[in-house]
Motif scaffolding. Structure first.
Motif, PDB file in Angstrom:
ATOM      1  N   ILE A  47       6.266  -2.420   7.343  1.00  0.00           N
ATOM      2  CA  ILE A  47       6.798  -3.660   6.794  1.00  0.00           C
ATOM      3  C   ILE A  47       6.014  -4.861   7.310  1.00  0.00           C
ATOM      4  CG2 ILE A  47       8.841  -5.115   6.576  1.00  0.00           C
ATOM      5  CD1 ILE A  47      10.550  -2.621   7.106  1.00  0.00           C
ATOM      6  N   LEU A  80       4.348  -2.367   2.897  1.00  0.00           N
ATOM      7  CA  LEU A  80       5.380  -3.086   2.150  1.00  0.00           C
ATOM      8  C   LEU A  80       5.131  -4.579   2.305  1.00  0.00           C
ATOM      9  CD1 LEU A  80       9.195  -2.240   2.341  1.00  0.00           C
ATOM     10  CD2 LEU A  80       8.370  -4.583   2.185  1.00  0.00           C
ATOM     11  N   ASN A  85      12.241  -9.555   4.916  1.00  0.00           N
ATOM     12  CA  ASN A  85      12.034  -8.117   5.119  1.00  0.00           C
ATOM     13  C   ASN A  85      12.178  -7.733   6.592  1.00  0.00           C
ATOM     14  OD1 ASN A  85      11.535  -7.947   2.417  1.00  0.00           O
ATOM     15  ND2 ASN A  85       9.343  -7.571   2.598  1.00  0.00           N
ATOM     16  N   SER A 111       5.976  -6.836  -0.642  1.00  0.00           N
ATOM     17  CA  SER A 111       6.857  -7.538  -1.573  1.00  0.00           C
ATOM     18  C   SER A 111       8.277  -7.569  -0.996  1.00  0.00           C
ATOM     19  CB  SER A 111       6.863  -6.839  -2.935  1.00  0.00           C
ATOM     20  OG  SER A 111       5.574  -6.848  -3.503  1.00  0.00           O
ATOM     21  N   LEU A 129      12.166  -7.035  -0.228  1.00  0.00           N
ATOM     22  CA  LEU A 129      13.048  -5.872  -0.381  1.00  0.00           C
ATOM     23  C   LEU A 129      14.097  -6.086  -1.459  1.00  0.00           C
ATOM     24  CD1 LEU A 129      13.381  -4.808   3.335  1.00  0.00           C
ATOM     25  CD2 LEU A 129      12.718  -3.282   1.467  1.00  0.00           C
ATOM     26  N   SER A 181       9.642  -2.866  -3.791  1.00  0.00           N
ATOM     27  CA  SER A 181       9.732  -2.497  -2.382  1.00  0.00           C
ATOM     28  C   SER A 181      10.914  -1.597  -2.079  1.00  0.00           C
ATOM     29  CB  SER A 181       9.823  -3.760  -1.514  1.00  0.00           C
ATOM     30  OG  SER A 181       8.578  -4.422  -1.465  1.00  0.00           O
TER      31      SER A 181
END
Length: 549
Positions: free
Chosen positions: A274, A248, A104, A250, A252, A257
């Motif tokens: 993130i 966020l 991420n 989880s 991407l 997400s």
């Protein structure tokens, strides 16, 4: 006599006001890919249109990490630069695939939106894949260019691929600088043009690429904004919320997400914070404190690890909404959250969905989840849900059967797999989920996951893929992979391996063999080696219910 208050009726009445004729979220029935479908009358036509409109949010934060902050203005300018660079320097055109293989990062999001500006198709490869799996994904979707982080660049280097590879640490920043004055490309898009491919495990042993269209993702945005409007209608404020800060956690390359967090924020003007690196409950809780997180959707495994800490040591007062996503949650976990996490006492929700659905198919409100801990809720806006028997007939209320869903969120199909698409989606656009459930008074209850599926910490694992891998080992005669219960992850992967008599092999050797070929979460945690043949039925299929590991 005072009429008793009916919360469900109140919600239905508010929803009817919003979605009825002349309502802000007026629903109409249109033909979509040959089938009648309820859609929002007033909607954007493409993600490119959504992107262009996001500039109105100006200098408000859009993407935040521990080190960097990107405003909506900065994000749009960076997307314009990257999209132009991909078009001018690498020849990317409408319909080409742009691969993304990374943990991420803001650059992951920039690359996704650059693809939408060009009418290209973003492909979110699973960042946990081993090199062999990466090679399969690249051959399967044939990207025109691959954008990677440094760790995955090293893995890709083992494959000897010939497509351009751009690193997020060096190449992407250089392109942003070179094309910093570029205008945002404008591309003509049809609503049902593909926008993104995300991989999901497949019963055939190979991951399948679920293709989502611009219509799918625009509809997901509409669903989220409708939920905001419905909440405002029920509280009497009338105003949509602002200033929310979403956490966020989880990947991407999951719809939780990408589709349901990052993409809608471009319309609502809220922040996506993130979390980077592997999940660490203390780090996440400190991030909630620092960034004053208001909304968090966590996997049950994350919630479990969080509850192992003393939550009173953290300031979590900013959190106003909390949901459990991506995997079933137990009544015990739900109650533990209510006992220890203040927001969960009145705002804990859960949902049911899968990659092929694009977003949640059902959502359980806090009140219904408290009253019925095993429910995953009622169908959401635009979703029609039926329970069907093996012949495809709708069954009566309270009867178990396969969950079937039709909505504007459901994927186009599987990339380059007409057979799998036909098996999953009927001619009139019903998605056969393969999951087993029961509808009772409008609420869905899951009674079983897809046949043989192992759900490990929010990741779908199909035994076939691991079994095929193990069977490549010269000492393995046959094998069966099953899920075993686990308090933290829900399930762990277990393998019963029939080895050739007289051939020396050990558990650690087989573990290393699988780990070199498949993602870590697919490597069995429990093993039993034997020389006794596997139990099979009259047709030769393995009887998994008789397997003991």
């Amino acid at each position: 006599m005072t009429k008793p208050f009916d919360p469900q009726a109140s919600v239905a009445e508010a929803a009817a006001r919003l979605t009825g004729p002349g309502g802000r979220f007026e629903m109409v029935v249109e033909e979509v890919l040959g089938a009648p479908m309820p859609v929002l009358r007033h909607r954007s036509s493409s993600l490119g249109e959504v992107l262009a409109a996001s500039i109105t949010h100006g200098d408000r934060d859009y993407l935040v990490t521990m080190e960097h902050r990107w405003s909506f203005t900065e994000h749009a300018a960076a997307v314009a630069a990257l999209a132009t660079a991909l078009r001018e320097r690498y020849g990317v055109r409408k319909g080409d695939r742009i691969g993304i293989l990374a943990a991420n990062t803001p650059e992951w999001v920039l690359t996704f939106w650059a693809a939408q500006a060009l009418g290209a198709i973003a492909v979110g490869y699973n960042a946990w894949w081993a090199p062999r799996e990466i090679g399969y994904g690249l051959r399967h979707t044939s990207p025109a260019v691959l954008v990677v982080d440094a760790k995955r660049a090293a893995q890709v280097a083992q494959l000897g691929i010939r497509i351009p590879i751009l690193t997020m640490e060096h190449d992407v920043p250089a392109l942003l600088a070179d094309y910093r004055t570029a205008e945002l490309p404008q591309t003509t898009i049809d609503e049902d043009d593909p926008a993104v491919i995300l991989y999901t495990s497949g019963t055939s042993g190979r991951p399948k690429g679920a293709v989502h269209s611009h219509r799918n993702l625009v509809a997901v945005i509409g669903y989220h904004v409708f939920n905001d409007a419905l909440a405002a209608e029920l509280t009497g404020t009338g105003d949509l919320p602002t200033g929310r800060r979403y956490l966020l956690t989880s990947p991407l390359f999951h719809i939780a997400s990408l589709h349901n967090l990052v993409v809608p924020r471009l319309v609502t003007g809220d922040v996506a914070v993130i979390h980077q690196g592997s999940f660490d409950a203390d780090r996440v809780l400190r991030l909630i404190e620092r960034e004053q997180i208001t909304n968090w959707g966590a996997m049950p495994t994350m919630a479990t690890r969080m509850l192992e800490l003393d939550l009173s040591a953290y300031d979590l007062s900013s959190v106003a909404a909390f949901s459990l996503n991506s995997a079933p949650s137990s009544a015990a976990l739900q109650q533990a959250l209510r006992d220890q996490l203040p927001v969960a006492r009145n705002a804990l929700v859960t949902s049911y969905g899968l990659t092929e659905c694009g977003t949640a198919a059902t959502l359980a409100s806090p009140a219904e989840l408290a009253a019925f801990p095993d429910t995953v809720g009622r169908p959401v806006l635009g979703v029609t849900l039926e329970i069907r028997d093996s012949a495809g007939n709708t069954v009566s209320d309270g009867t178990e059967g396969e969950i079937c869903v039709r909505s504007p969120y459901v994927m186009l199909g599987y990339w380059q797999d007409e057979t799998a698409t036909a098996e999953a989606i009927t001619a009139d656009r019903w998605l056969r989920t393969g999951d087993i459930g029961i509808l009772e008074d409008g609420r869905l209850r899951l009674s079983g996951r897809r046949s043989d599926l192992i759900l490990r910490g929010g990741e779908n694992v199909y035994p076939t893929e691991i079994e095929q891998c193990l069977e490549e080992h010269p000492a393995v005669r046959e094998c069966a992979v099953v899920g075993v219960p686990d308090a933290e992850l829900g399930q762990r992967v277990a393998a019963l391996v029939v080895v050739e008599g007289g051939v020396a092999t050990r558990e650690d050797e087989l573990r290393a063999f699988v780990a070199a070929r498949l993602a870590y979460y697919k490597v069995p945690a429990h093993w039993r080696l034997t020389t006794t043949a596997l139990p099979r039925n009259a047709t030769g299929k393995i009887v998994r219910t008789e397997i003991e590991v």
